[in-house]
Scaffold this motif. Structure first.
Motif, PDB file in Angstrom:
ATOM      1  N   PRO A  36      -1.536 -20.621  -7.453  1.00  0.00           N
ATOM      2  CA  PRO A  36      -0.324 -21.049  -8.163  1.00  0.00           C
ATOM      3  C   PRO A  36      -0.563 -22.060  -9.287  1.00  0.00           C
ATOM      4  N   ASP A  37      -1.569 -22.919  -9.143  1.00  0.00           N
ATOM      5  CA  ASP A  37      -1.775 -23.927 -10.190  1.00  0.00           C
ATOM      6  C   ASP A  37      -2.384 -23.336 -11.463  1.00  0.00           C
ATOM      7  N   ALA A  38      -2.698 -22.044 -11.454  1.00  0.00           N
ATOM      8  CA  ALA A  38      -3.180 -21.389 -12.668  1.00  0.00           C
ATOM      9  C   ALA A  38      -2.091 -21.302 -13.733  1.00  0.00           C
ATOM     10  N   PHE A  39      -0.832 -21.430 -13.342  1.00  0.00           N
ATOM     11  CA  PHE A  39       0.279 -21.303 -14.289  1.00  0.00           C
ATOM     12  C   PHE A  39       0.158 -22.308 -15.435  1.00  0.00           C
ATOM     13  N   ASP A  40      -0.064 -23.574 -15.094  1.00  0.00           N
ATOM     14  CA  ASP A  40      -0.130 -24.607 -16.140  1.00  0.00           C
ATOM     15  C   ASP A  40      -1.312 -24.376 -17.063  1.00  0.00           C
ATOM     16  N   THR A  41      -2.439 -23.959 -16.492  1.00  0.00           N
ATOM     17  CA  THR A  41      -3.622 -23.673 -17.306  1.00  0.00           C
ATOM     18  C   THR A  41      -3.343 -22.522 -18.269  1.00  0.00           C
ATOM     19  N   SER A  76      13.641  17.890   1.825  1.00  0.00           N
ATOM     20  CA  SER A  76      15.106  17.944   1.897  1.00  0.00           C
ATOM     21  C   SER A  76      15.685  16.655   2.463  1.00  0.00           C
ATOM     22  N   ALA A  77      14.844  15.760   2.959  1.00  0.00           N
ATOM     23  CA  ALA A  77      15.290  14.493   3.549  1.00  0.00           C
ATOM     24  C   ALA A  77      15.831  13.558   2.465  1.00  0.00           C
ATOM     25  N   THR A  78      16.447  12.475   2.908  1.00  0.00           N
ATOM     26  CA  THR A  78      16.977  11.458   2.003  1.00  0.00           C
ATOM     27  C   THR A  78      15.906  10.407   1.730  1.00  0.00           C
ATOM     28  N   LEU A  79      15.849   9.949   0.483  1.00  0.00           N
ATOM     29  CA  LEU A  79      14.947   8.852   0.154  1.00  0.00           C
ATOM     30  C   LEU A  79      15.319   7.616   0.959  1.00  0.00           C
ATOM     31  N   GLN A  80      14.335   6.795   1.281  1.00  0.00           N
ATOM     32  CA  GLN A  80      14.598   5.580   2.052  1.00  0.00           C
ATOM     33  C   GLN A  80      13.758   4.430   1.493  1.00  0.00           C
ATOM     34  N   PRO A  81      14.265   3.185   1.645  1.00  0.00           N
ATOM     35  CA  PRO A  81      13.479   2.039   1.172  1.00  0.00           C
ATOM     36  C   PRO A  81      12.232   1.858   2.029  1.00  0.00           C
ATOM     37  N   ILE A  82      11.091   1.576   1.382  1.00  0.00           N
ATOM     38  CA  ILE A  82       9.815   1.411   2.074  1.00  0.00           C
ATOM     39  C   ILE A  82       9.411  -0.064   2.102  1.00  0.00           C
ATOM     40  N   PHE A  83       9.525  -0.730   0.956  1.00  0.00           N
ATOM     41  CA  PHE A  83       9.179  -2.152   0.861  1.00  0.00           C
ATOM     42  C   PHE A  83       9.813  -2.703  -0.407  1.00  0.00           C
ATOM     43  N   SER A  84       9.766  -4.019  -0.546  1.00  0.00           N
ATOM     44  CA  SER A  84      10.283  -4.657  -1.758  1.00  0.00           C
ATOM     45  C   SER A  84       9.260  -5.644  -2.299  1.00  0.00           C
ATOM     46  N   THR A  85       9.300  -5.830  -3.605  1.00  0.00           N
ATOM     47  CA  THR A  85       8.492  -6.856  -4.246  1.00  0.00           C
ATOM     48  C   THR A  85       9.455  -7.692  -5.079  1.00  0.00           C
ATOM     49  N   ASP A  86       9.659  -8.923  -4.678  1.00  0.00           N
ATOM     50  CA  ASP A  86      10.589  -9.820  -5.365  1.00  0.00           C
ATOM     51  C   ASP A  86       9.805 -11.000  -5.909  1.00  0.00           C
ATOM     52  N   PHE A  87       9.943 -11.252  -7.215  1.00  0.00           N
ATOM     53  CA  PHE A  87       9.141 -12.317  -7.807  1.00  0.00           C
ATOM     54  C   PHE A  87       9.774 -12.850  -9.083  1.00  0.00           C
ATOM     55  N   GLY A 130       5.852 -14.536  -6.149  1.00  0.00           N
ATOM     56  CA  GLY A 130       6.896 -14.162  -5.205  1.00  0.00           C
ATOM     57  C   GLY A 130       6.273 -13.585  -3.961  1.00  0.00           C
ATOM     58  N   LYS A 131       6.881 -12.488  -3.445  1.00  0.00           N
ATOM     59  CA  LYS A 131       6.318 -11.903  -2.228  1.00  0.00           C
ATOM     60  C   LYS A 131       6.628 -10.414  -2.115  1.00  0.00           C
ATOM     61  N   ILE A 132       5.770  -9.749  -1.357  1.00  0.00           N
ATOM     62  CA  ILE A 132       5.952  -8.350  -0.969  1.00  0.00           C
ATOM     63  C   ILE A 132       6.473  -8.355   0.457  1.00  0.00           C
ATOM     64  N   ILE A 133       7.528  -7.581   0.727  1.00  0.00           N
ATOM     65  CA  ILE A 133       8.128  -7.548   2.063  1.00  0.00           C
ATOM     66  C   ILE A 133       8.194  -6.100   2.532  1.00  0.00           C
ATOM     67  N   ALA A 134       7.603  -5.840   3.699  1.00  0.00           N
ATOM     68  CA  ALA A 134       7.662  -4.508   4.318  1.00  0.00           C
ATOM     69  C   ALA A 134       8.012  -4.713   5.778  1.00  0.00           C
ATOM     70  N   GLU A 172       4.987  -9.675   5.395  1.00  0.00           N
ATOM     71  CA  GLU A 172       5.071 -10.059   3.996  1.00  0.00           C
ATOM     72  C   GLU A 172       3.741 -10.622   3.515  1.00  0.00           C
ATOM     73  N   GLN A 173       3.546 -10.563   2.203  1.00  0.00           N
ATOM     74  CA  GLN A 173       2.344 -11.062   1.544  1.00  0.00           C
ATOM     75  C   GLN A 173       2.759 -11.768   0.271  1.00  0.00           C
ATOM     76  N   PRO A 174       2.054 -12.828  -0.116  1.00  0.00           N
ATOM     77  CA  PRO A 174       2.417 -13.502  -1.363  1.00  0.00           C
ATOM     78  C   PRO A 174       1.969 -12.705  -2.590  1.00  0.00           C
ATOM     79  N   ILE A 175       2.718 -12.885  -3.661  1.00  0.00           N
ATOM     80  CA  ILE A 175       2.322 -12.383  -4.971  1.00  0.00           C
ATOM     81  C   ILE A 175       2.036 -13.596  -5.840  1.00  0.00           C
ATOM     82  N   CYS A 176       0.874 -13.668  -6.414  1.00  0.00           N
ATOM     83  CA  CYS A 176       0.551 -14.698  -7.395  1.00  0.00           C
ATOM     84  C   CYS A 176      -0.507 -14.101  -8.315  1.00  0.00           C
TER      85      CYS A 176
END
Length: 198
Positions: free
Chosen positions: A3-8, A100-111, A132-136, A140-144
């Motif tokens: 995360p501290d890479a942002f300022d650099t 023929s099935a319906t699509l369904q949510p698998i995971f989200s990535t919010d950031f 942010g993070k990946i949620i399944a 969950e896993q962090p995104i950076c």
């Protein structure tokens, strides 16, 4: 990156001509059929919310070399973030034999994404810092990460630009997209073989 890479990164980019800069929150939900039909075709179907705008995106198979992703994608503006229909999907790409099935949510990535559009040599390059993070399900896993997107110009300028970065530690190139990481996070064991090939 850490995360501290942002300022650099922010300080480093000040030496270039910045054409645009902004920070947005991106909410993304990835959809697939229960048998993971799209993932098995090396495709990702995503609904992205940016402020009050919603976009359905289909990312198709491409190639990844040295962390550089080259993958065609197709976009469609949609009214909300409801589950995409098969009709919407086929309007993006000429599929054959869809389930023929319906699509369904698998995971989200919010950031949160802070991005800069930089003019460099003969090219325009978007530099994005995503956190942010990946949620399944319950996992969950962090995104950076820092992403670079060549908006116009040539690929060599992109590589030349990346070489100017002041990072020597705590950074590595990854061929794993957020989508692949999301699938792996929620994947059953029998799915891992083709995910690794992806």
């Amino acid at each position: 990156v850490t995360p501290d890479a942002f300022d650099t990164l922010k300080t480093h980019l000040n030496q270039f001509k910045i054409l645009e800069q902004n920070t947005v929150f991106l909410g993304n939900t990835y959809f697939d059929y229960p048998d993971h039909f799209l993932a098995k075709q090396k495709m990702g179907l995503r609904v992205r919310q940016e402020n009050n705008d919603f976009t359905l995106t289909l990312k198709t198979d491409g190639k990844v070399v040295g962390g550089l992703h080259s993958r065609p994608e197709y976009n469609l503006s949609i009214p909300d973030n409801s589950v995409p229909t098969t009709a919407q999907l086929t309007s993006l790409y000429p599929f054959e034999n869809l389930p023929s099935a319906t699509l369904q949510p698998i995971f989200s990535t919010d950031f949160n994404r802070t991005f800069w559009l930089v003019e460099f040599q003969q090219s325009k390059i978007e530099v994005a810092f995503d956190q942010g993070k990946i949620i399944a399900g319950e996992s969950e896993q962090p995104i950076c990460e820092i992403e670079f997107e060549l908006k116009s110009g040539n690929v060599q300028d992109l590589f030349d630009f990346v070489e100017t970065l002041p990072f020597e530690i705590d950074i590595y190139f990854s061929s794993a997209s957020k989508a692949k990481r999301g699938y792996l996070l929620g994947a059953k064991q029998f799915l891992t073989d083709w995910l690794n090939k992806w």
